[in-house]
Design an enzyme around this catalytic site. Structure first.
Site, PDB file in Angstrom:
ATOM      1  N   LEU A 101       0.874  -1.179   0.000  1.00  0.00           N
ATOM      2  CA  LEU A 101       0.000   0.000   0.000  1.00  0.00           C
ATOM      3  C   LEU A 101       0.904   1.219   0.000  1.00  0.00           C
ATOM      4  CD1 LEU A 101      -2.664  -1.062   2.697  1.00  0.00           C
ATOM      5  CD2 LEU A 101      -3.022  -0.885   0.228  1.00  0.00           C
ATOM      6  N   ASP A 102       0.433   2.293  -0.615  1.00  0.00           N
ATOM      7  CA  ASP A 102       1.230   3.516  -0.651  1.00  0.00           C
ATOM      8  C   ASP A 102       1.446   4.064   0.760  1.00  0.00           C
ATOM      9  OD1 ASP A 102       1.245   3.390  -3.375  1.00  0.00           O
ATOM     10  OD2 ASP A 102      -0.353   4.871  -3.637  1.00  0.00           O
ATOM     11  N   LEU A 103       2.456   4.922   0.883  1.00  0.00           N
ATOM     12  CA  LEU A 103       2.833   5.491   2.182  1.00  0.00           C
ATOM     13  C   LEU A 103       1.620   6.007   2.966  1.00  0.00           C
ATOM     14  CD1 LEU A 103       5.206   6.437   4.018  1.00  0.00           C
ATOM     15  CD2 LEU A 103       5.150   8.597   2.752  1.00  0.00           C
ATOM     16  N   HIS A 184       0.005   2.959  -8.013  1.00  0.00           N
ATOM     17  CA  HIS A 184      -0.885   4.085  -7.667  1.00  0.00           C
ATOM     18  C   HIS A 184      -2.232   4.010  -8.388  1.00  0.00           C
ATOM     19  CE1 HIS A 184       2.247   5.842  -5.403  1.00  0.00           C
ATOM     20  NE2 HIS A 184       2.810   6.579  -6.325  1.00  0.00           N
TER      21      HIS A 184
END
Ligand code: URA
Length: 230
Positions: A101-103, A184
């Site tokens: 998962l993104d930051l 993303h």
């Protein structure tokens, strides 16, 4: 690996000895007598032959983490804390992430030391649904759902996204189900409409929802039934 190959690879055994041990019912995998050399074995199995322990077998480990924003989905990072830092477990270097998962994305993240299992979770051909709660800066228009269901063209990869389902919750939030995980992806899909994602949270992967008892940053081991979903 096949059991006979595992046994033949040991310096103490040659092929005729291995065949003899198997035929005599002298080989046990996880306490079961196995006579078929084609039986698959892994680092998680306990393997004994002629009453001797050849491999102790390490436990296979499977966890779900409620990833908080601000943690990076990597095992090491120069700048940000990593999700592995949230785990109080031994031998963390043996663990890997089954997906990312993104930051600043929160939600369900799976962690294991079983690479075959993780591959089943992440391989693109499995088409497992990943369900996200999305909050956006601008209102979500009625045209989004159709565009997402048709698929959007991503120029960088030269591909069209797989049909995705969008369910509106209110003017600025929705639930989005994807069957793939491009870089993303959710942000880029809303970016198509110049609408910025301001909060993103993964609620579920296929039949496995994030346990609502887990606060951000908390984790737990998966149950047998949950492991068997993949
Ligand atoms: N899509 C994104 O844009 N970010 C994530 O973290 C997951 C899906």
């Amino acid at each position: 690996m096949r059991l006979d190959r595992f046994l033949c690879n040991l310096p103490s055994l040659n092929r005729p000895q291995v065949q003899r041990l198997l035929a005599a019912g002298e080989v046990r995998v996880d306490a079961q007598v196995i006579r078929d050399g084609r039986h698959p074995v892994r680092e998680f199995n306990r393997i004994e032959a002629a009453e001797q322990l050849l491999q102790a077998g390490k436990p296979a480990r499977y966890f779900m983490l409620h990833k908080p924003p601000g943690y990076v989905s990597a095992t090491q990072h120069p700048e940000h804390p990593t999700v592995l830092e949230l785990l109080d477990e031994p031998d963390k270097d043996e663990l890997h992430l089954a997906g990312r998962l993104d930051l600043n994305t929160s939600g369900l993240l799976l962690i294991s030391n079983d690479g075959l299992w993780s591959r089943r979770v992440t391989q693109p051909t499995s088409l497992l649904a990943k369900v996200y709660l999305v909050e956006t800066e601008l209102p979500i228009g009625p045209e989004y759902a159709q565009a997402f269901a048709r698929g959007l063209y991503f120029q960088y990869e030269d591909l069209t996204t797989l049909p995705a389902e969008l369910e509106l919750i209110d003017s600025h939030s929705a639930r989005l189900s994807l069957h793939e995980g491009r870089y993303h992806q959710v942000k880029r899909m809303f970016g198509h409409f110049q609408n910025k994602v301001i909060r993103l949270h993964r609620e579920r992967i296929a039949g496995l929802p994030l346990d609502p008892q887990l606060a951000p940053g908390q984790y737990r081991a998966l149950t047998f039934a949950e492991i068997a979903l993949f």
